[in-house]
Design a protein around this motif. Sequence first.
Motif, PDB file in Angstrom:
ATOM      1  N   GLN A 139       0.243   7.220  -6.427  1.00 50.50           N
ATOM      2  CA  GLN A 139      -0.862   8.174  -6.468  1.00 50.50           C
ATOM      3  C   GLN A 139      -0.377   9.611  -6.289  1.00 50.50           C
ATOM      4  OE1 GLN A 139      -3.202   6.461  -3.332  1.00 50.50           O
ATOM      5  NE2 GLN A 139      -4.439   5.198  -4.715  1.00 50.50           N
ATOM      6  N   ARG A 140       0.666   9.791  -5.473  1.00 50.65           N
ATOM      7  CA  ARG A 140       1.196  11.141  -5.227  1.00 50.65           C
ATOM      8  C   ARG A 140       2.207  11.568  -6.292  1.00 50.65           C
ATOM      9  NH1 ARG A 140       1.490   9.206   0.375  1.00 50.65           N
ATOM     10  NH2 ARG A 140       3.732   8.854   0.054  1.00 50.65           N
ATOM     11  N   GLY A 141       2.491  10.683  -7.220  1.00 52.31           N
ATOM     12  CA  GLY A 141       3.451  11.015  -8.271  1.00 52.31           C
ATOM     13  C   GLY A 141       4.896  10.954  -7.823  1.00 52.31           C
ATOM     14  N   GLU A 142       5.157  10.222  -6.744  1.00 53.36           N
ATOM     15  CA  GLU A 142       6.521  10.120  -6.216  1.00 53.36           C
ATOM     16  C   GLU A 142       7.258   8.963  -6.888  1.00 53.36           C
ATOM     17  OE1 GLU A 142       6.228   9.841  -1.986  1.00 53.36           O
ATOM     18  OE2 GLU A 142       5.145  11.735  -1.793  1.00 53.36           O
ATOM     19  N   PHE A 143       7.388   9.067  -8.180  1.00 51.00           N
ATOM     20  CA  PHE A 143       8.066   8.024  -8.945  1.00 51.00           C
ATOM     21  C   PHE A 143       8.543   8.618 -10.265  1.00 51.00           C
ATOM     22  CE2 PHE A 143       3.822   8.057 -10.667  1.00 51.00           C
ATOM     23  CZ  PHE A 143       3.987   7.758 -12.019  1.00 51.00           C
ATOM     24  N   SER A 144       9.349   7.864 -10.955  1.00 49.30           N
ATOM     25  CA  SER A 144       9.778   8.246 -12.306  1.00 49.30           C
ATOM     26  C   SER A 144       9.709   7.014 -13.194  1.00 49.30           C
ATOM     27  CB  SER A 144      11.204   8.815 -12.286  1.00 49.30           C
ATOM     28  OG  SER A 144      12.115   7.860 -11.768  1.00 49.30           O
ATOM     29  N   ARG A 186      10.488   6.922  -5.646  1.00 51.61           N
ATOM     30  CA  ARG A 186      11.415   7.826  -4.972  1.00 51.61           C
ATOM     31  C   ARG A 186      11.464   7.509  -3.479  1.00 51.61           C
ATOM     32  NH1 ARG A 186       8.762  13.066  -7.877  1.00 51.61           N
ATOM     33  NH2 ARG A 186       9.448  12.593 -10.007  1.00 51.61           N
ATOM     34  N   ASP A 187      12.644   7.624  -2.910  1.00 53.36           N
ATOM     35  CA  ASP A 187      12.807   7.375  -1.472  1.00 53.36           C
ATOM     36  C   ASP A 187      12.225   8.523  -0.654  1.00 53.36           C
ATOM     37  OD1 ASP A 187      14.072   4.974  -1.936  1.00 53.36           O
ATOM     38  OD2 ASP A 187      16.046   5.925  -2.110  1.00 53.36           O
ATOM     39  N   PRO A 207       0.817  -1.226   0.000  1.00 54.35           N
ATOM     40  CA  PRO A 207       0.000   0.000   0.000  1.00 54.35           C
ATOM     41  C   PRO A 207       0.848   1.273   0.000  1.00 54.35           C
ATOM     42  CG  PRO A 207      -0.939  -1.602   1.505  1.00 54.35           C
ATOM     43  CD  PRO A 207       0.382  -2.157   1.066  1.00 54.35           C
ATOM     44  N   GLU A 208       2.014   1.229   0.634  1.00 53.72           N
ATOM     45  CA  GLU A 208       2.901   2.395   0.622  1.00 53.72           C
ATOM     46  C   GLU A 208       3.373   2.696  -0.798  1.00 53.72           C
ATOM     47  OE1 GLU A 208       7.296   3.782   2.267  1.00 53.72           O
ATOM     48  OE2 GLU A 208       6.341   1.987   3.106  1.00 53.72           O
TER      49      GLU A 208
END
Length: 361
Positions: free
Chosen positions: A110-115, A360-361, A103-104
């Motif tokens: 969902q928050r866009g914390e990725f590339s 992203r960390d 889930p994390e």
Amino acid sequence: LALKGSSYSGLLERHNIHTLNVEHIVESLQKEGIEVRVVRRREYDEEMVRWADAIVSAGGDGTMLLVASKVFDKRKPVLGVNTDPERSEGHLCLPVRYTRTFPEALRKLQRGEFSWQWRQRLRLHLEGTGINPMPVDLHEQQLSLEQHNQAHRISTEAQRSTESDAVTSPHLLPVRGLNEIFIGESLSSRGRYKAFKPHLTLSLHRASYYELSVDDGPWEKQKSSGLSICTGTGSKAWSYNINKLFEETVRDILMIGREQTGLDVPLNREFIEKVTKEYNKSLVFGPEESRLFFSIREPIVNRVFSSSRQRGFANKVCVRSRCWDACMVVDGGTSFEFNDGAIATISLNEEDQLRTILLRD
């Protein structure tokens, strides 16, 4: 199983761990209102890929390679989750902490914390006389060596019943290589020795004979244990282990260099470790880099067979088979017959990239 050195209770435990982690992934997705279909290896096909907006691979690196092999739309994301992090490395999957906290990972998405990470893949064109573009799926068929060759013979006979043996134009094969392609003889030479025991079969190693052209350069005759061609993704896998050096080897080379030149080359452990590490690091390159790396395994070099480059980077590699019973194996899962007269061209194309995710960390 016990006679084979396997433990039933151990296998059952690993299966249960995998099953629980798959259920955790499915429940996490469904709680977010996402429609999920769980398919097993034999049920996974192109139709299922077309249905999905994104694909989650639940397993290890082998599962991820299988999942990627059927994804041809570069816009479709593929996400790997390692469902047995204690027993599987999972280089192609999310960091192992997300196995139990999936889930994390979803919240970060969902928050866009990725590339996006666009992984290059190998494409294969096959041409020549008597070629057989029909693959044998090694994932679906756990074949013995004899069964593997029988499967190729059956598909070859079916292919030749509809096509002539004339030289064909380049045929784009229906598979892309995320890690590597290996080319080599699949069947060792065999002989029956009834003097020892009835129907006793002994196998003797047969070298792979082929011609190689790198980046449209001149053709070179090669005899070796086979040819490996990898992407940046695969440069951490088999290719790395084919070419890496050990500290003992580096030490021996430095000692010879010291004796031959008279230079005061350090031979302390720290220096040898540093040189070894730097060399081995040079074998690895980024998954997004638009180049491939070829490795000739154990080349035979004499006045007939040359090896001006045992390994190196390239944009395109062409291989002309002179083998008797050879195969091209893509990512350890799909095998194509590759015998005398067949020519394979291995290259990269932007449309073949695989869309994966870096959180992203």
